[in-house]
Design an enzyme around this catalytic site. Sequence first.
Site, PDB file in Angstrom:
ATOM      1  N   SER A  34       4.878   4.888   1.804  1.00 27.85           N
ATOM      2  CA  SER A  34       5.867   5.845   2.308  1.00 27.85           C
ATOM      3  C   SER A  34       6.734   5.096   3.314  1.00 27.85           C
ATOM      4  O   SER A  34       6.311   4.872   4.442  1.00 27.85           O
ATOM      5  CB  SER A  34       5.180   7.002   3.030  1.00 27.85           C
ATOM      6  OG  SER A  34       4.164   7.549   2.234  1.00 27.85           O
ATOM      7  N   LYS A  62       9.695  12.037  -0.422  1.00 28.47           N
ATOM      8  CA  LYS A  62       8.390  11.940   0.269  1.00 28.47           C
ATOM      9  C   LYS A  62       8.523  12.314   1.748  1.00 28.47           C
ATOM     10  O   LYS A  62       7.688  13.043   2.305  1.00 28.47           O
ATOM     11  CB  LYS A  62       7.849  10.512   0.113  1.00 28.47           C
ATOM     12  CG  LYS A  62       6.646  10.187   0.952  1.00 28.47           C
ATOM     13  CD  LYS A  62       5.410  10.955   0.545  1.00 28.47           C
ATOM     14  CE  LYS A  62       4.276  10.701   1.525  1.00 28.47           C
ATOM     15  NZ  LYS A  62       3.117  11.547   1.272  1.00 28.47           N
ATOM     16  N   LYS A  84       5.019   7.705  11.730  1.00 28.09           N
ATOM     17  CA  LYS A  84       6.029   6.984  10.929  1.00 28.09           C
ATOM     18  C   LYS A  84       6.780   7.960  10.018  1.00 28.09           C
ATOM     19  O   LYS A  84       8.019   7.926   9.937  1.00 28.09           O
ATOM     20  CB  LYS A  84       5.320   5.907  10.091  1.00 28.09           C
ATOM     21  CG  LYS A  84       6.132   5.357   8.931  1.00 28.09           C
ATOM     22  CD  LYS A  84       5.322   4.359   8.111  1.00 28.09           C
ATOM     23  CE  LYS A  84       4.120   4.949   7.400  1.00 28.09           C
ATOM     24  NZ  LYS A  84       4.326   5.638   6.154  1.00 28.09           N
TER      25      LYS A  84
HETATM   26  N1  LIG Z   1      -3.993   7.933   3.522  1.00 28.77           N
HETATM   27  C1  LIG Z   1      -3.317   8.913   2.946  1.00 28.77           C
HETATM   28  O1  LIG Z   1      -3.811  10.046   2.845  1.00 28.77           O
HETATM   29  C2  LIG Z   1      -1.933   8.669   2.372  1.00 28.77           C
HETATM   30  C3  LIG Z   1      -1.403   9.646   1.527  1.00 28.77           C
HETATM   31  C4  LIG Z   1      -0.125   9.462   0.997  1.00 28.77           C
HETATM   32  C5  LIG Z   1       0.613   8.322   1.333  1.00 28.77           C
HETATM   33  N2  LIG Z   1       0.081   7.384   2.175  1.00 28.77           N
HETATM   34  C6  LIG Z   1       0.905   6.197   2.483  1.00 28.77           C
HETATM   35  O2  LIG Z   1       0.352   5.071   1.805  1.00 28.77           O
HETATM   36  C7  LIG Z   1       0.544   3.886   2.591  1.00 28.77           C
HETATM   37  C8  LIG Z   1      -0.821   3.245   2.868  1.00 28.77           C
HETATM   38  O3  LIG Z   1      -1.602   4.207   3.559  1.00 28.77           O
HETATM   39  P1  LIG Z   1      -3.183   4.021   3.762  1.00 28.77           P
HETATM   40  O4  LIG Z   1      -3.682   5.316   4.317  1.00 28.77           O
HETATM   41  O5  LIG Z   1      -3.810   3.428   2.547  1.00 28.77           O
HETATM   42  O6  LIG Z   1      -3.135   2.945   4.957  1.00 28.77           O
HETATM   43  P2  LIG Z   1      -4.281   1.985   5.507  1.00 28.77           P
HETATM   44  O7  LIG Z   1      -5.630   2.471   5.113  1.00 28.77           O
HETATM   45  O8  LIG Z   1      -3.958   1.803   6.936  1.00 28.77           O
HETATM   46  O9  LIG Z   1      -4.018   0.614   4.701  1.00 28.77           O
HETATM   47  C9  LIG Z   1      -2.882  -0.147   4.964  1.00 28.77           C
HETATM   48  C10 LIG Z   1      -2.823  -1.298   4.002  1.00 28.77           C
HETATM   49  O10 LIG Z   1      -1.624  -2.049   4.298  1.00 28.77           O
HETATM   50  C11 LIG Z   1      -2.008  -3.418   4.501  1.00 28.77           C
HETATM   51  N3  LIG Z   1      -1.056  -4.042   5.436  1.00 28.77           N
HETATM   52  C12 LIG Z   1      -0.633  -3.559   6.618  1.00 28.77           C
HETATM   53  N4  LIG Z   1       0.258  -4.394   7.182  1.00 28.77           N
HETATM   54  C13 LIG Z   1       0.392  -5.434   6.313  1.00 28.77           C
HETATM   55  C14 LIG Z   1       1.180  -6.610   6.326  1.00 28.77           C
HETATM   56  N5  LIG Z   1       2.010  -6.904   7.339  1.00 28.77           N
HETATM   57  N6  LIG Z   1       1.081  -7.450   5.275  1.00 28.77           N
HETATM   58  C15 LIG Z   1       0.247  -7.173   4.244  1.00 28.77           C
HETATM   59  N7  LIG Z   1      -0.523  -6.067   4.161  1.00 28.77           N
HETATM   60  C16 LIG Z   1      -0.439  -5.205   5.200  1.00 28.77           C
HETATM   61  C17 LIG Z   1      -3.412  -3.340   5.032  1.00 28.77           C
HETATM   62  O11 LIG Z   1      -4.057  -4.587   4.908  1.00 28.77           O
HETATM   63  P3  LIG Z   1      -5.387  -4.916   5.782  1.00 28.77           P
HETATM   64  O12 LIG Z   1      -6.529  -4.345   5.005  1.00 28.77           O
HETATM   65  O13 LIG Z   1      -5.394  -6.387   5.878  1.00 28.77           O
HETATM   66  O14 LIG Z   1      -5.198  -4.258   7.138  1.00 28.77           O
HETATM   67  C18 LIG Z   1      -3.997  -2.260   4.119  1.00 28.77           C
HETATM   68  O15 LIG Z   1      -4.282  -2.777   2.842  1.00 28.77           O
HETATM   69  C19 LIG Z   1       1.288   4.316   3.868  1.00 28.77           C
HETATM   70  O16 LIG Z   1       2.658   4.097   3.694  1.00 28.77           O
HETATM   71  C20 LIG Z   1       0.951   5.801   3.964  1.00 28.77           C
HETATM   72  O17 LIG Z   1       1.948   6.502   4.697  1.00 28.77           O
HETATM   73  C21 LIG Z   1      -1.189   7.525   2.684  1.00 28.77           C
END
Ligand SMILES: NC(=O)c1ccc[n+]([C@@H]2O[C@H](COP(=O)([O-])OP(=O)(O)OC[C@H]3O[C@@H](n4cnc5c(N)ncnc54)[C@H](OP(=O)(O)O)[C@@H]3O)[C@@H](O)[C@H]2O)c1
Length: 300
Positions: free
Chosen positions: A98, A173, A244
């Site tokens: 997102s 989104k 964010k």
């Molecule tokens: N969680 C939800 O319910 C949900 C629902 C809909 C949409 N989203 C969206 O989906 C996206 C991911 O969310 P999430 O909940 O899965 O987040 P998360 O658990 O915090 O995971 C973040 C991911 O991004 C990677 N990352 C962060 N900074 C990076 C960088 N500079 N270079 C390379 N990799 C990097 C992290 O790697 P590391 O493992 O090395 O930290 C991890 O794989 C976000 O945009 C969020 O808004 C989330």
Amino acid sequence: MSKTKIGFIGLGTMGIVMARRLMDAGYPLTVWNRTKASGEPLITEGATWADSPGEVAAISDVVFTIVSDAAASEAVICGPGGILEGAAPGLIVIDSASIAPEASRAHAERARSKDVYILDAPVSGGPKVAEKGALGIMVGGSKEAFDTCEPILKELGSMVLYAGDSGNGTTLKVIANLVMGVAIQASAEALVLAAKAGIDPQVVIDITSLPGTGPQTGAMATRGPRMISRSFFPPHFSANNMYKDLSGAMHLAEQLGVSLPTVSAARELLRAVIAQGKGKHDSSEVVTILEAMAATSVGK
Ligand SMILES: NC(=O)c1ccc[n+]([C@@H]2O[C@H](COP(=O)([O-])OP(=O)(O)OC[C@H]3O[C@@H](n4cnc5c(N)ncnc54)[C@H](OP(=O)(O)O)[C@@H]3O)[C@@H](O)[C@H]2O)c1
């Protein structure tokens, strides 16, 4: 006919579940994550590890990315060792993070010079919804690339919407998620008011969960119990991520001259959560800020 070779970059809360679902559907899967340890379970289950996003791209037909924010998306797509370095012409990238619509458009523009297509395809629904393949997926970018990828996206989502040009998926989104951000804030306010009024907050959850009634919301159903049981970590959706997304909504509103008073207020509470060092906690932590303001607690 051999199955499309899929690459998957970003194995966080969402990515690991989505990647596993694609592998379970029989797609050959190559993965990369900044922290390799998060990829180990998938490697054990049969995925191939690559040493960089560029290497993932070099051996895939379609590459998913779902990392935290626009800077992270830019790093894995356009940065050193990134997807565009390894991509052959014709590669399709599906960016499910997102991020700001202008970032989606900028990344797609940079990819076009290499004949690589980027679809912005953010998702609605958390990891439990992803596990069931029931996400909502909003897609912007080339219609031809969308048509090619639709069967793959349907493994992940029960609603896969083509929203039009590049950036329209991430715009949709931002709009959809503001409803969730505000609803979580409203749920927290309701529980705090109940606690102060001497009413068991659980009863508020029960009465607002009655199907078909006006106050029923997914926000109260999924976050209300977390607020009562103080289950803020690991997050369902982090305060950082919600901040964010609400900032994205405010930015879009400013560009278009639209006032979003309740989004603005909800974002302020999330800012306070982050200032207290709890940005990685679930965004339902906003309840603790309201509790402090009201000198009460909804916790059991
Ligand atoms: N969680 C939800 O319910 C949900 C629902 C809909 C949409 N989203 C969206 O989906 C996206 C991911 O969310 P999430 O909940 O899965 O987040 P998360 O658990 O915090 O995971 C973040 C991911 O991004 C990677 N990352 C962060 N900074 C990076 C960088 N500079 N270079 C390379 N990799 C990097 C992290 O790697 P590391 O493992 O090395 O930290 C991890 O794989 C976000 O945009 C969020 O808004 C989330």
